[in-house]
Design an enzyme around this catalytic site. Sequence first.
Site, PDB file in Angstrom:
ATOM      1  N   ASP A 268       1.128  -1.051   0.363  1.00  9.66           N
ATOM      2  CA  ASP A 268       0.093   0.342  -0.231  1.00  9.66           C
ATOM      3  C   ASP A 268       0.993   1.622  -0.079  1.00  9.66           C
ATOM      4  OD1 ASP A 268      -1.146  -0.634   3.314  1.00  9.66           O
ATOM      5  OD2 ASP A 268       0.473  -0.349   2.866  1.00  9.66           O
TER       6      ASP A 268
ATOM      7  N   GLU B 271      -5.272   7.570   1.439  1.00 10.68           N
ATOM      8  CA  GLU B 271      -5.309   7.066   3.393  1.00 10.68           C
ATOM      9  C   GLU B 271      -3.699   6.854   4.439  1.00 10.68           C
ATOM     10  OE1 GLU B 271      -6.651   3.260   3.286  1.00 10.68           O
ATOM     11  OE2 GLU B 271      -8.021   4.041   4.852  1.00 10.68           O
TER      12      GLU B 271
ATOM     13  N   ASP C 209      -7.482   6.246  -2.104  1.00  7.50           N
ATOM     14  CA  ASP C 209      -7.155   5.176  -1.756  1.00  7.50           C
ATOM     15  C   ASP C 209      -5.783   4.731  -1.201  1.00  7.50           C
ATOM     16  OD1 ASP C 209      -8.672   2.636   1.133  1.00  7.50           O
ATOM     17  OD2 ASP C 209      -6.631   3.217   0.396  1.00  7.50           O
TER      18      ASP C 209
END
Length: 337
Positions: free
Chosen positions: A69, A92, A115
């Site tokens: 991520d 995010e 995100d």
Amino acid sequence: MNRIITLDEFIIHRQKDFPYASGELTGLLRDIGVAAKIVNREVNKAGLVNILGVEGAANASGDEVQKLDMYANDKLIDCLKNSGECCGIASEELEDFIEIPHVGSKDAKYVVLFDPLDGSSNIDVNVSVGTIFAIYRRKSDPKNPCDLNDFLQKGTDLVAAGYVIYGTSTIMVYSTGRGVNGFTLDPSIGEFCLSHRDIKIPDRGDYYSVNQGYYLKFDVEMRRYIDYCSDLNLRLRYIGSMVSDVHRILFQGGIFLYPNTRKYPQGKLRLLYECNPLAFIVEQAGGKGINTRLERIMEVEPKELHERSTIVIGSPDMVEEMQNFIQRYSVPSINAM
Ligand code: P6P
């Protein structure tokens, strides 16, 4: 056989929909497409992490292996930085927004929120994950750095939004407010190709998507609605990856719900870069998106960058039924009396 229409070609062709567009939005959407291809390559290798090394370890080339991520976050920023169309980014993964320096003499008109890899905990078990993005026109003076108000905008002010789902195939679904279209990545040519034109969500469907494990922690109206879905023999589909769960609802009809729980009294999902962009897509496809206070998600005035929201989105007839359940069964909170 239909002619292949690539994402780039489609975006440029549809730029004509915006008489005053001078190509900045086109550039942004193409940059997001490039970032999605890069992220896709790494997500698909995730299963090899034992060979490539785990997060924090150095890989064969001596580079530190990043959590996917954070990798996705950095690639999206790199691609958006180059365009010169974006003056600020919120993610995010970042506590605060970041200002993107001018590229040349260009006055960037847009801010992007995302995100970068939603549902990333599913990667370790090879379950689909996704990138969610939202694009707003900046409100501050183009000569100055962006500020927080450029990001705290309602969903109704979205210029464009969409998601990329990294699943059995990688699909980018987006809207600029004139319908929803889906593009499937063809790895053999490295292009997103138009595969789902003018997506419309069915008025109702056979699926409901909620973490039923929280059943006993839901408010009574939510429990009554879940019982109603069960009585109708609807099928529960919930994999804990919002993009994947909403993608199914968008294509096959149904309803996705993340209500308030004891752990998340305001709801778990983030308003600005999860709920708003997906509610925008669902509404553009003919669906509805509300929160458990019966407000239209996209009309909620954001107060904080990472604020959470409850969400009920999906087929219009089913969201309306859920609204009726909330109206009929919700117990006014004591302090509201
Ligand atoms: P729970 C993933 O962590 C996520 O942010 C969404 O993608 C997903 O819908 C939700 O959280 C799952 O949360 O509490 O059901 O595990």
